[in-house]
Design an enzyme around this catalytic site. Structure first.
Site, PDB file in Angstrom:
ATOM      1  N   ARG A 198       0.836  -1.207   0.000  1.00  0.00           N
ATOM      2  CA  ARG A 198       0.000   0.000   0.000  1.00  0.00           C
ATOM      3  C   ARG A 198       0.873   1.261   0.000  1.00  0.00           C
ATOM      4  NH1 ARG A 198      -4.519   0.766   4.575  1.00  0.00           N
ATOM      5  NH2 ARG A 198      -2.680   1.175   5.852  1.00  0.00           N
ATOM      6  N   LYS A 202      -2.305   7.278   1.377  1.00  0.00           N
ATOM      7  CA  LYS A 202      -2.229   7.483   2.840  1.00  0.00           C
ATOM      8  C   LYS A 202      -1.169   8.557   3.071  1.00  0.00           C
ATOM      9  CE  LYS A 202      -2.169   4.697   7.054  1.00  0.00           C
ATOM     10  NZ  LYS A 202      -3.213   5.435   7.767  1.00  0.00           N
ATOM     11  N   GLU A 259     -15.958   6.809   5.664  1.00  0.00           N
ATOM     12  CA  GLU A 259     -15.175   6.151   6.713  1.00  0.00           C
ATOM     13  C   GLU A 259     -15.120   7.074   7.912  1.00  0.00           C
ATOM     14  OE1 GLU A 259     -11.018   5.717   5.729  1.00  0.00           O
ATOM     15  OE2 GLU A 259     -10.941   7.673   4.768  1.00  0.00           O
TER      16      GLU A 259
END
Ligand code: PMP
Length: 281
Positions: A50, A149, A182
């Protein structure tokens, strides 16, 4: 505590980066939060993958390949002699000039901090938590795809401030169309008509490693699970709800915007998943 910066270890007092680092000046960088359980790094490969996907999206060159990154993480855990804990892996654009131009940064910096993790107090896992929906809207993918991220968490931070002001621990963020995305630091699942649903990542949610673990566990438990598009109405009428994240693990939700979820106690399927999760870590 020994902190890794670009291949060398430093004591906490001496672990420093430049004030010209674009990670500090512009939030230009990426990170991963990773857990160590019983001396092993949980989902190491998934976290590293990721990280490199975030880097690719940001045109950020990491001076290590994926294998070398895994080795650096394993070595940091060994050097710090941690059996159970948390790793914060950060890659910043590196030292540049005061201008925005990323090409002025010669080399990105890799930082690895191995530390402890502050989970929510135990009672919340047993009794569940109350949350609200935030008025701060999740950043749309046309601005920043939040699957990156990145070191820029201001969108999440503004929502977290709302949660704190409302006296709750977390809050749920919607996108500009009113669809659930989220929480500020966790993914969300609901059980609706006996099916586990979590928002599609492209609506504005991180592709959580814990979320993907829930998919594996739900399949083992023969609980139907899928990504979906849903609104506050579905949240309020859910039979169960829980949040997932590396730090939080799986935390039951019992109230949303004053609406009691299910019978106001952590749901049966939620508890089953928590048990299964404990087995694999
Ligand atoms: N969403 C956000 C915004 C996060 O920061 C995180 C990680 N704390 C998550 C979801 C959960 O992702 P993961 O399970 O990979 O930790």
């Amino acid at each position: 505590m020994k902190i890794y910066i670009d291949g060398k270890y430093y004591d906490k007092e001496n672990a420093k980066i430049s004030v010209f680092d674009h990670g500090l000046l512009y939030g230009d960088g990426i990170f991963e939060g990773i857990r160590i359980y019983n001396g092993k790094i949980f989902k190491l490969n998934e976290h590293v993958k990721r990280l490199y996907m975030s880097a690719k999206a940001l045109l950020l060159d990491i001076p290590l390949n994926e294998k070398q990154m895994e080795e650096a993480l394993l070595d940091s855990v060994k050097v710090n002699n941690k059996e159970n804990g948390y790793i914060r892996l950060i890659v910043t654009r590196g030292e540049g000039s005061l201008g925005l131009d990323p090409d002025k940064c010669d080399r990105s910096s890799v930082i690895i901090i191995v530390s402890d993790i502050q989970l929510y107090p135990g009672e919340y896992y047993k009794n569940g938590i109350e949350v609200i929906t935030a008025s701060t809207i999740r950043i749309p993918p046309l601005s920043i795809d939040v699957r990156i991220k990145s070191l820029n968490y201001l969108n999440n931070l503004l929502a977290k401030i709302e949660a704190k002001q409302a006296g709750v621990l977390e809050c749920i963020m919607l996108n500009r169309d009113g669809y659930i995305t989220e929480c500020t630091g966790d993914n969300i699942f609901i059980l609706l008509k006996n099916e586990l649903l979590t928002p599609c990542s492209y609506l504005g949610a991180l592709d959580g490693i814990t979320k993907n673990t829930i998919f594996e566990l739900a399949k083992q438990l023969k609980i139907p699970v899928r990504e979906a598009i849903f609104t506050k109405y579905d949240l309020y009428n859910a039979e169960e709800c829980f949040l997932t994240g590396t730090g939080a693990e799986i935390i039951p939700v019992i109230k949303i915007d004053g609406r009691v979820i299910g019978d106001g106690k952590p749901g049966k399927k939620t508890k089953l998943l928590i048990e299964k999760f404990k087995e694999i870590i």
